[in-house]
Motif scaffolding. Structure first.
Motif, mmCIF file in Angstrom:
data_model
loop_
_atom_site.group_PDB
_atom_site.id
_atom_site.type_symbol
_atom_site.label_atom_id
_atom_site.label_comp_id
_atom_site.label_asym_id
_atom_site.label_seq_id
_atom_site.Cartn_x
_atom_site.Cartn_y
_atom_site.Cartn_z
ATOM 1 N N THR A 1 -25.780 10.817 -9.552
ATOM 2 C CA THR A 1 -25.395 10.997 -8.148
ATOM 3 C C THR A 1 -26.643 11.153 -7.286
ATOM 4 O O THR A 1 -27.560 11.886 -7.631
ATOM 5 N N GLY A 2 -26.660 10.456 -6.149
ATOM 6 C CA GLY A 2 -27.836 10.432 -5.295
ATOM 7 C C GLY A 2 -27.817 11.496 -4.217
ATOM 8 O O GLY A 2 -27.181 12.548 -4.366
ATOM 9 N N HIS A 3 -28.462 11.197 -3.100
ATOM 10 C CA HIS A 3 -28.727 12.210 -2.075
ATOM 11 C C HIS A 3 -27.539 12.445 -1.150
ATOM 12 O O HIS A 3 -27.138 13.581 -0.920
ATOM 13 N N TYR A 4 -26.978 11.384 -0.613
ATOM 14 C CA TYR A 4 -25.920 11.535 0.386
ATOM 15 C C TYR A 4 -24.561 11.660 -0.287
ATOM 16 O O TYR A 4 -23.883 10.672 -0.547
ATOM 17 N N ILE A 5 -24.150 12.887 -0.571
ATOM 18 C CA ILE A 5 -22.828 13.146 -1.131
ATOM 19 C C ILE A 5 -21.871 13.346 0.033
ATOM 20 O O ILE A 5 -21.931 14.338 0.739
ATOM 21 N N GLU A 6 -20.978 12.388 0.208
ATOM 22 C CA GLU A 6 -20.073 12.366 1.351
ATOM 23 C C GLU A 6 -18.666 12.773 0.905
ATOM 24 O O GLU A 6 -18.419 13.018 -0.271
ATOM 25 N N ALA B 1 -18.294 11.739 -8.146
ATOM 26 C CA ALA B 1 -18.856 13.027 -7.736
ATOM 27 C C ALA B 1 -18.361 13.423 -6.348
ATOM 28 O O ALA B 1 -18.075 14.594 -6.090
ATOM 29 N N GLN B 2 -18.266 12.455 -5.452
ATOM 30 C CA GLN B 2 -17.808 12.761 -4.095
ATOM 31 C C GLN B 2 -16.372 13.271 -4.107
ATOM 32 O O GLN B 2 -16.036 14.220 -3.388
ATOM 33 N N VAL B 3 -15.529 12.670 -4.930
ATOM 34 C CA VAL B 3 -14.135 13.120 -5.022
ATOM 35 C C VAL B 3 -14.075 14.547 -5.554
ATOM 36 O O VAL B 3 -13.395 15.418 -5.009
ATOM 37 N N ASP B 4 -14.821 14.804 -6.631
ATOM 38 C CA ASP B 4 -14.796 16.137 -7.236
ATOM 39 C C ASP B 4 -15.447 17.177 -6.329
ATOM 40 O O ASP B 4 -14.936 18.293 -6.185
ATOM 41 N N LEU C 1 0.840 -1.194 0.000
ATOM 42 C CA LEU C 1 0.000 0.000 0.000
ATOM 43 C C LEU C 1 0.875 1.243 0.000
ATOM 44 O O LEU C 1 1.867 1.306 0.727
ATOM 45 N N GLU C 2 0.508 2.196 -0.826
ATOM 46 C CA GLU C 2 1.194 3.487 -0.861
ATOM 47 C C GLU C 2 0.143 4.599 -0.795
ATOM 48 O O GLU C 2 -0.769 4.599 -1.616
ATOM 49 N N PRO C 3 0.242 5.519 0.184
ATOM 50 C CA PRO C 3 1.317 5.614 1.180
ATOM 51 C C PRO C 3 1.258 4.490 2.200
ATOM 52 O O PRO C 3 0.194 3.939 2.475
ATOM 53 N N ALA C 4 2.399 4.199 2.756
ATOM 54 C CA ALA C 4 2.483 3.118 3.733
ATOM 55 C C ALA C 4 1.862 3.560 5.053
ATOM 56 O O ALA C 4 1.825 4.732 5.392
ATOM 57 N N GLY C 5 1.359 2.602 5.781
ATOM 58 C CA GLY C 5 0.808 2.897 7.098
ATOM 59 C C GLY C 5 -0.567 3.533 7.024
ATOM 60 O O GLY C 5 -1.246 3.535 6.001
ATOM 61 N N ARG C 6 -0.961 4.124 8.149
ATOM 62 C CA ARG C 6 -2.287 4.733 8.262
ATOM 63 C C ARG C 6 -2.368 5.997 7.423
ATOM 64 O O ARG C 6 -1.400 6.755 7.322
ATOM 65 N N CYS C 7 -3.528 6.255 6.824
ATOM 66 C CA CYS C 7 -3.737 7.502 6.083
ATOM 67 C C CYS C 7 -5.154 7.992 6.329
ATOM 68 O O CYS C 7 -5.982 7.301 6.911
ATOM 69 N N ARG C 8 -5.456 9.224 5.859
ATOM 70 C CA ARG C 8 -6.778 9.801 6.038
ATOM 71 C C ARG C 8 -7.778 9.084 5.134
ATOM 72 O O ARG C 8 -7.456 8.588 4.069
ATOM 73 N N TRP C 9 -9.048 9.150 5.563
ATOM 74 C CA TRP C 9 -10.104 8.535 4.774
ATOM 75 C C TRP C 9 -10.272 9.225 3.422
ATOM 76 O O TRP C 9 -10.623 8.580 2.429
ATOM 77 N N ASP C 10 -10.038 10.521 3.339
ATOM 78 C CA ASP C 10 -10.261 11.239 2.082
ATOM 79 C C ASP C 10 -9.035 11.220 1.170
ATOM 80 O O ASP C 10 -9.007 11.936 0.169
#
Length: 575
Positions: free
Chosen positions: A517-522, A553-556, A50-59
């Protein structure tokens, strides 16, 4: 001549190790070693990197590679996690290694499973609940989500043995981000502050109708350099249990708290809201001071599901509105008048609550009492009241004008002008609800309810009295819209909002619409929630959306939100 195992492994690329070789499980491959024909068995080592290695943010995206496979080897990758309540979410996809025995999800398309095509983060956004009608929500941002990634030989449904496994932690608090519970006055919230030094641009983050206090979006934004308050507004601690009556004074108190915080950079703050939270952010931007910018994700431009109160409006000229022979209480005309700046009393006079069931005589004392109520109300301007009536109601109005004092004008619509033998409530300075018609609910083939058309028609377009007066907003508004939103027609509401702003001499707002794209845009990489239990209806409903389009859509949208706040609130020292 027989080459050594290590030499053969190096030759075929099976000994190339990535930056973080998390798990390695042995496999085997027969290699021909020379003439006459002979074979030797070499133990292959499968490595998941996995890159980046270790823990990373959800986004943040993560690059997944698998090394040590046979050339062209078919494999299945699985991803799974459990939320804090133990609910299981999972996804899988089928792949084939390249000629060197390498599988890189940034270059290799999925051949089937939960998704297809080149989707490096597909194993995350395509996760679905094991039990239907569940939505993935992070309730405790101080602990990460642990995502288990597995590599299995062959393609589902005929998978073979496990080749590799890694547990990938995705957290919500960047290093140094501070989490401060807020219990100030009535405000119930959590404030997230980036690492010092500040001050930082401030944002109030409000989620939808589920209630409680959710912090995951605020904590991620704080990692980008914003001071973010995750604000609860009902069904949390000592806050109201329902949505029937909300008061903007509460939200005003939260804004003032943020503006007065030493780590928040003024002169204004930003707002971010989704669904019901989007409605509330529009109201805050319309009525409150100190708002620099607002982002609305799939919010309605009309207030629904209760009443919203605010002390800061009025007083207004008063009207009493009386209908005809049908009895009961009809409010639609009074609500339209309220939208034009009149404090209007829609007055029932029979067949309503404890009023007489039948109407036989005109008792002007009852109507005089209503008139006195209006004149004494703090939100009524002046010492005189107007009257509006139709049919029998018009005759009652003519009678009131003839016998009672403090009547400045009367409008009679199809009244007789005679003393008849049959005979018509005021609301405070409120925004009346749009209302709904449950007969418009549709049932999908799956048995889920489709409530997209349940709202009442928007009579009057952008001047509908139920509409939030967004033209009063002091800062720009960004509308983020899912074109396949099945909670309500968000795209239509955004267009109506645009029309209203322009009709009042304001600039055309920015509207970003996302197909499929639906209702819950996270935030990025949250799996789409296609359906769940509706909090108010207490029935399962569909929210709309197609997983791949919704994920993109969520990424953008996340990038657009960050760009928008940075532009209008000023850059953070950390950016």
């Amino acid at each position: 001549m027989v080459a050594s195992s290590q030499a053969l492994l190096r030759h075929f690329g099976f000994c190339r190790w990535g930056p973080t070789p998390w798990v390695q499980l042995a496999g085997s491959l027969k290699l021909r070693t020379g003439n006459p024909v002979s074979w030797t068995t070499v133990r292959l080592v499968t490595t998941v990197t996995l890159e980046p290695a270790g823990r990373c943010r959800w986004d943040e995206p993560v690059r997944i590679t698998v090394r040590g496979l046979a050339p062209g080897q078919p494999v299945t990758l699985r991803a799974s996690l459990r939320d804090e309540k133990g609910a299981l979410f999972r996804a899988h996809a089928r792949y084939c290694a390249d000629a060197a025995g390498l599988l890189d999800l940034e270059r290799a398309p999925a051949l089937g499973g939960s998704f297809t095509g080149l989707e490096p983060m597909g194993l995350f956004w395509a996760m679905e609940p094991e039990k239907p009608l569940l939505r993935l929500v992070k309730r405790d941002v101080q602990t990460p989500f642990a995502v288990e990634l597995e590599v299995l030989d062959n393609h589902e449904p005929r998978v073979g043995r496990l080749l590799g496994r890694v547990v990938h932690e995705r957290d919500f608090l960047a290093p140094g981000v501070r989490r401060e519970p807020v219990r100030a006055g009535r405000v119930r919230a959590t404030l997230f502050l980036p690492p010092e030094p500040g001050p930082f641009p401030g944002i109030v983050d409000i989620l939808g109708a589920g209630g409680g206090l959710l912090e995951y979006r605020a904590s991620l934004l704080a990692g980008k350099g914003f001071a973010v308050m995750a604000l609860a507004y009902y069904n949390y601690e000592d806050l109201p249990k329902g949505l029937e009556n909300l008061h903007l004074e509460y939200f005003e108190e939260a804004v003032n708290y943020l503006l007065n915080h030493p780590q928040v950079k003024g002169p204004g703050v930003g707002l971010l809201g989704i669904s019901k939270g989007g409605e509330l952010c529009l109201s805050m931007a319309s009525f409150l001071k100190g708002i620099s910018a607002a982002v609305i994700i799939n919010g309605s431009v009309a207030y629904v599901g209760g009443n919203l109160h605010y002390k800061g409006s009025g007083p207004f000229p008063g009207i009493i509105d009386i209908f005809g022979i049908g009895g009961g209480l009809l409010e639609y005309r009074a609500s339209l008048l309220a939208g034009h700046g009149f404090a209007t009393l829609a007055l029932a006079y029979y067949d309503f609550d404890d009023l007489p069931k039948k109407f036989d005589m005109i008792h002007l004392e009852y109507f005089e009492e209503a008139l006195c109520y209006m004149l004494q109300h703090s939100q009524i301007k002046g010492t005189r009241i107007g009257l509006l009536g139709i049919s029998l109601g018009a005759d009652i109005c003519l009678s009131m004008a003839s016998f009672l004092k403090n009547i400045s004008a009367t409008v009679s619509i199809n009244g007789s002008g005679f003393s008849g033998h049959r005979v018509i409530h005021y609301k405070d300075s409120n925004i009346p609800p749009l209302g709904h018609d449950l007969r418009r609910v549709k049932v999908a083939f799956s048995g889920l309810l489709d409530i997209v058309d349940v709202r009442n028609d928007i009579i009057g377009g952008c001047e509908n009295p139920c509409m939030i007066p967004i033209e009063k907003a002091q800062g720009p508004i960004l509308f983020i819209v899912g074109q396949d939103d099945h909670n309500w027609r968000s795209e239509l509401y955004a267009q109506i909002a645009s029309e209203r702003l322009q009709a009042h001499g304001k600039e055309k707002p920015q509207i970003i619409s996302y197909p499929g794209t639906g209702h819950y845009i996270e935030p990025p990489y949250f799996p789409m929630c296609p359906a769940s239990l509706h909090k108010l209806l207490d029935k399962p409903v569909m929210w709309g959306g197609e997983p791949r389009a919704h994920s993109k859509a969520q990424v953008d949208a996340w990038k657009e939100i960050l760009t928008f706040f940075t532009k209008h609130l000023g850059p953070s020292p950390k950016l």
